[in-house]
Write an enzyme that holds these catalytic residues in place. Structure first.
Site, PDB file in Angstrom:
ATOM      1  CB  CYS A  31      -0.951   0.076   1.193  1.00  0.00           C
ATOM      2  SG  CYS A  31      -2.235  -1.157   1.168  1.00  0.00           S
ATOM      3  NE  ARG A  90       4.686   1.678   0.416  1.00  0.00           N
ATOM      4  CZ  ARG A  90       5.394   1.720   1.540  1.00  0.00           C
ATOM      5  NH1 ARG A  90       6.645   2.090   1.488  1.00  0.00           N
ATOM      6  NH2 ARG A  90       4.861   1.402   2.694  1.00  0.00           N
ATOM      7  CD1 TRP A 107       0.578  -6.175  -2.480  1.00  0.00           C
ATOM      8  CD2 TRP A 107      -0.101  -6.857  -0.459  1.00  0.00           C
ATOM      9  NE1 TRP A 107       1.048  -7.443  -2.282  1.00  0.00           N
ATOM     10  CE2 TRP A 107       0.646  -7.892  -1.061  1.00  0.00           C
ATOM     11  CE3 TRP A 107      -0.630  -7.067   0.811  1.00  0.00           C
ATOM     12  CZ2 TRP A 107       0.892  -9.105  -0.426  1.00  0.00           C
ATOM     13  CZ3 TRP A 107      -0.394  -8.274   1.448  1.00  0.00           C
ATOM     14  CH2 TRP A 107       0.361  -9.280   0.822  1.00  0.00           C
ATOM     15  CG  ASN A 128       0.420   1.183   4.371  1.00  0.00           C
ATOM     16  OD1 ASN A 128       0.235  -0.037   4.378  1.00  0.00           O
ATOM     17  ND2 ASN A 128       1.627   1.718   4.336  1.00  0.00           N
ATOM     18  N   GLY A 129      -2.053  -0.582   6.115  1.00  0.00           N
ATOM     19  CA  GLY A 129      -1.948  -1.352   7.359  1.00  0.00           C
ATOM     20  C   GLY A 129      -3.130  -2.293   7.504  1.00  0.00           C
ATOM     21  CD  GLU A 171      19.065 -12.741  -1.191  1.00  0.00           C
ATOM     22  OE1 GLU A 171      18.324 -13.219  -0.326  1.00  0.00           O
ATOM     23  OE2 GLU A 171      18.799 -11.722  -1.836  1.00  0.00           O
ATOM     24  CE  LYS A 203      16.561 -11.374  -4.705  1.00  0.00           C
ATOM     25  NZ  LYS A 203      16.705 -10.985  -3.398  1.00  0.00           N
ATOM     26  CD  GLU A 237      12.650 -11.980  -4.205  1.00  0.00           C
ATOM     27  OE1 GLU A 237      11.747 -11.647  -3.436  1.00  0.00           O
ATOM     28  OE2 GLU A 237      13.835 -11.645  -4.031  1.00  0.00           O
ATOM     29  CG  HIS A 252      18.983 -36.383   4.927  1.00  0.00           C
ATOM     30  ND1 HIS A 252      19.042 -37.644   5.475  1.00  0.00           N
ATOM     31  CD2 HIS A 252      20.217 -35.856   5.063  1.00  0.00           C
ATOM     32  CE1 HIS A 252      20.266 -37.858   5.942  1.00  0.00           C
ATOM     33  NE2 HIS A 252      21.004 -36.774   5.693  1.00  0.00           N
ATOM     34  CE  LYS A 298      12.981  -2.742  -1.863  1.00  0.00           C
ATOM     35  NZ  LYS A 298      13.927  -3.804  -2.218  1.00  0.00           N
TER      36      LYS A 298
HETATM   37  C1  G6P Z   1      10.001  -8.245   1.502  1.00  0.00           C
HETATM   38  C2  G6P Z   1      10.940  -7.938   0.350  1.00  0.00           C
HETATM   39  C3  G6P Z   1      12.256  -8.672   0.552  1.00  0.00           C
HETATM   40  C4  G6P Z   1      12.856  -8.314   1.910  1.00  0.00           C
HETATM   41  C5  G6P Z   1      11.874  -8.574   3.045  1.00  0.00           C
HETATM   42  C6  G6P Z   1      12.351  -7.956   4.355  1.00  0.00           C
HETATM   43  O1  G6P Z   1       9.586  -9.561   1.444  1.00  0.00           O
HETATM   44  O2  G6P Z   1      10.361  -8.326  -0.884  1.00  0.00           O
HETATM   45  O3  G6P Z   1      13.163  -8.293  -0.481  1.00  0.00           O
HETATM   46  O4  G6P Z   1      14.020  -9.050   2.099  1.00  0.00           O
HETATM   47  O5  G6P Z   1      10.607  -7.967   2.765  1.00  0.00           O
HETATM   48  O6  G6P Z   1      12.353  -6.571   4.213  1.00  0.00           O
HETATM   49  P1  G6P Z   1      13.244  -5.559   5.052  1.00  0.00           P
HETATM   50  O7  G6P Z   1      12.847  -4.204   4.542  1.00  0.00           O
HETATM   51  O8  G6P Z   1      12.854  -5.770   6.478  1.00  0.00           O
HETATM   52  O9  G6P Z   1      14.659  -5.890   4.790  1.00  0.00           O
END
Ligand code: G6P
Length: 630
Positions: free
Chosen positions: A2, A27, A76, A106-107, A503, A507, A510, A526, A625
């Site tokens: 949002c 966002r 969102w 937002n929230g 990580e 990537k 996502e 396993h 985000k």
């Molecule tokens: C969301 C983003 C990720 C991020 C995570 C934690 O899921 O898409 O890229 O790692 O939040 O966010 P922060 O702002 O706390 O690092």
């Protein structure tokens, strides 16, 4: 998650609201809307499901909505599907174009159901499934009683449970926007004769750099060029504006096709800028964080709580802090930590002393967060503080909630990150952790000053080595286009390489929607191995000498079951090429820091796979985000 914009000034509001919303697209959202009050006091609301482009087309770039004051929103979905009816702004009176209250939110309002029933009993009718409409009508019910926006907001804040950033326009105050905030971000930018409301700085950077950060449980009255702050008791509070040093350019694509590839290329700078604030005369220096060496010497252990990629940094930190500084570390998902009655001093349980029920001084909880607004990470921070732990936030966004509430703050200097999938902020966090681990190691007497100097010199080679790796991006692009139809991918590695795999795998999934998992190579037998089929992509990371041969054997096991192997290894390990189908070499570096290099080809792999598959790489479906709800 949002986005909110607001404008009051002398220009046409709608185009400014739309432009601000476009800067908040990162966002994550699924519908959008704006409300503008015209000079006759009438409010017009236009909403659209889907991309902002549709809203912009519907309003002809905002030109069909005249007026100098308005609010905008990207939604969102939480309560109710993405639809025009559920999109914000919401109004208190459907049958009128001069609705008493118009608002965006937002929230999440947790007790919306209970509040809705009470409002229905009072005669209110609802046209959407949202908790926001409930908030608007709740505020309306108090506003009708007193005619005062301030009183209506105060009373509403007392009964609303949950998180919110709210912006409202009230019928009898045509030149004002009112806001209220708890646990969801909100900033207000000002010039001499205009004011801007936004969820984040990039939305207003083009217009002003003078910004107020709205505090928790604070109410604001926003007029053109004039902002007044109140606490929940309605008492006025003084507040200083801050000046933002980023330039607007930092939040633009700058000739790159996408923000993600731009941000991948900005990593040498993000790493350099972050390290520069943490190193002095060849040694680590944490004085900017406020964390003193006398405290560091006495910590009995460290808990790290974070979400998503920041949690992956936490996993890497565990290897580094335990390996280099010999201090026990536990890494927690913030969403779990906050609810499971944690003991910051968990290692005490092995001693004869019973675990303390109250505050456990002497222990450190580190919260890692790019945005500084992630709801679970913020809650984990509060939980740790409540239990008496010292808290250190590693945060990228200046003035964010986590930065403001933590006892100590280490700022990463990645600049604004717009693509949903983090790259440069992750890399900045990683080197911040490297510096932290080295500092802890020296201060706690595990390594000598000479050793530290040698290692910080290695750290400072990372930016150039990332640059070298980026020069090879065409090879990865070629490989990604070859594997475009991959259905599954597995990332395997041991030790620090496993942290990188977590990580790399995130990537991949996502942004490219390829099903992907990361496994510690030793765990392969396993479970994961039963999923391998002819051609399944297995990506191995091999930078840690001690376990390199072990992972090589695991690769052979995968290959003999039909897997197609990509390997990322350090220059010199040419034996890997005998087994892998495609090998990427990273420059030689102290093994502790190899993660900062090994992640680069994996980010590129995710990016190019996404682009080849025609996906909106900067805004992948369903993701946000900054996750400001649980
Ligand atoms: C969301 C983003 C990720 C991020 C995570 C934690 O899921 O898409 O890229 O790692 O939040 O966010 P922060 O702002 O706390 O690092």
């Amino acid at each position: 998650m949002c986005g909110i914009t607001g404008y009051v000034g002398h220009e046409e509001a709608a185009p400014i609201l739309l432009d601000g919303l476009s800067k908040l697209e990162y966002r994550g959202y699924d519908s959008a809307g704006i409300a503008v009050r015209d000079n006759d006091g009438k409010v017009r609301v236009v909403k659209a499901k889907g991309r902002l482009k549709i809203l912009s087309e519907k309003t002809d770039g905002g030109t069909t909505l005249p007026g100098h004051i308005g609010i905008g929103h990207t939604r969102w979905a939480t309560h109710g599907e993405p639809s025009e009816a559920n999109a914000h702004p919401h109004i208190s009176d459907e049958s009128s174009d001069s609705s008493a209250v118009v608002g965006v939110h937002n929230g999440i309002i947790e007790n919306y159901h209970e509040l809705k029933e009470k409002l229905i009993a009072k005669g209110y009718k609802f046209y959407s499934d949202t908790d926001t409409e409930v908030a608007v009508k709740l505020v309306d019910s108090y506003y009708r009683e007193s005619g005062s926006p301030l009183e209506a907001l105060e009373k509403s804040m007392v009964v609303i449970r949950g998180s919110y950033a709210l912006a409202f326009m009230f019928k009898d105050y045509p030149d004002e926007i009112w806001t209220a905030r708890k646990d969801s971000p909100m900033i207000i930018g000002v010039t001499n004769d205009e004011s801007f409301i936004a969820s984040d700085v990039p939305a207003i950077l083009k217009r002003t750099r003078t910004v107020y950060y709205v505090d928790n449980l604070e109410i604001c009255r926003v007029r053109a060029g004039d902002v007044k702050f109140y606490n929940i008791e309605g008492e006025s509070r003084p507040k200083e504006a801050v000046s933002i040093s980023w330039d607007a350019q930092a939040a633009e694509k700058d000739g790159y096709e996408h923000f993600m590839i731009k941000e991948i290329h900005e990593q040498p700078k993000a790493v350099y800028d972050t390290l520069s604030t943490l190193l002095k005369d060849g040694l680590t220096d944490l004085s900017s964080t406020g964390l003193e060496d006398s405290l560091i010497r006495n910590f009995r252990g460290v808990t790290i709580a974070a979400c998503g990629s920041a949690w992956h940094v936490g996993i890497e930190a565990q290897y580094l802090l335990e390996g280099l500084a010999r201090i026990p570390v536990r890494v927690e998902l913030a969403s779990e930590y906050r609810y499971r009655d944690p003991l910051p001093g968990f290692w005490e349980m092995n001693s004869d002393t019973a675990p303390a029920a109250g505050p456990v001084a002497g222990d450190l909880v580190i919260i890692i967060s790019q945005s500084g607004e992630t709801a679970d990470s913020l809650a984990a921070l509060r939980e740790a503080k409540k239990r008496g732990a010292h808290t250190l936030a590693i945060v990228n966004v200046l003035g964010s909630s986590i930065a403001r509430e933590a006892e100590f703050v280490l700022y990463t200097h990645a600049g604004p990150e717009i693509a949903v999938a983090t790259t440069k902020a992750y890399s900045a966090q990683l080197v911040a952790i490297d510096a932290l681990a080295l500092h802890f190691a020296r201060v706690r007497g595990v390594i000598t000053e000479d050793k530290e100097r040698q290692m910080t010199a290695e750290l400072m080679t990372i930016p150039d080595k990332i640059r070298t790796l980026l020069e090879e991006k065409d090879r990865i692009q070629w490989f990604a286009s070859k594997k475009i139809n991959t259905r599954d991918a597995f990332f395997i590695g041991r030790g620090l390489d496993y942290a990188v795999c977590l990580e790399g795998s995130l990537k991949m999934k996502e942004v490219s929607y390829v099903h992907s998992e990361a496994y510690a190579s030793g765990e392969l037998k396993h479970g994961t191995i039963s999923l391998l089929e002819q051609g399944t992509l297995v990506v191995s990371v091999l930078t840690q000498n001690r376990v390199l041969e072990k992972t090589l054997s695991n690769m052979v096991e995968c290959k003999s079951r039909g897997a197609y192997l990509m390997a990322v290894t350090t220059h010199g390990h040419f034996e890997v090429e005998d087994i892998a189908d495609f090998t990427v070499y990273i420059p030689k570096i102290d093994e502790h820091f190899a993660g900062s290099l090994a992640i680069i080809p994996l980010q590129l792999l995710g990016y190019y796979t996404s682009v080849a598959r025609g996906i909106d790489v900067d805004k992948p479906r369903n993701l946000a985000k900054s996750v400001t709800v649980e």
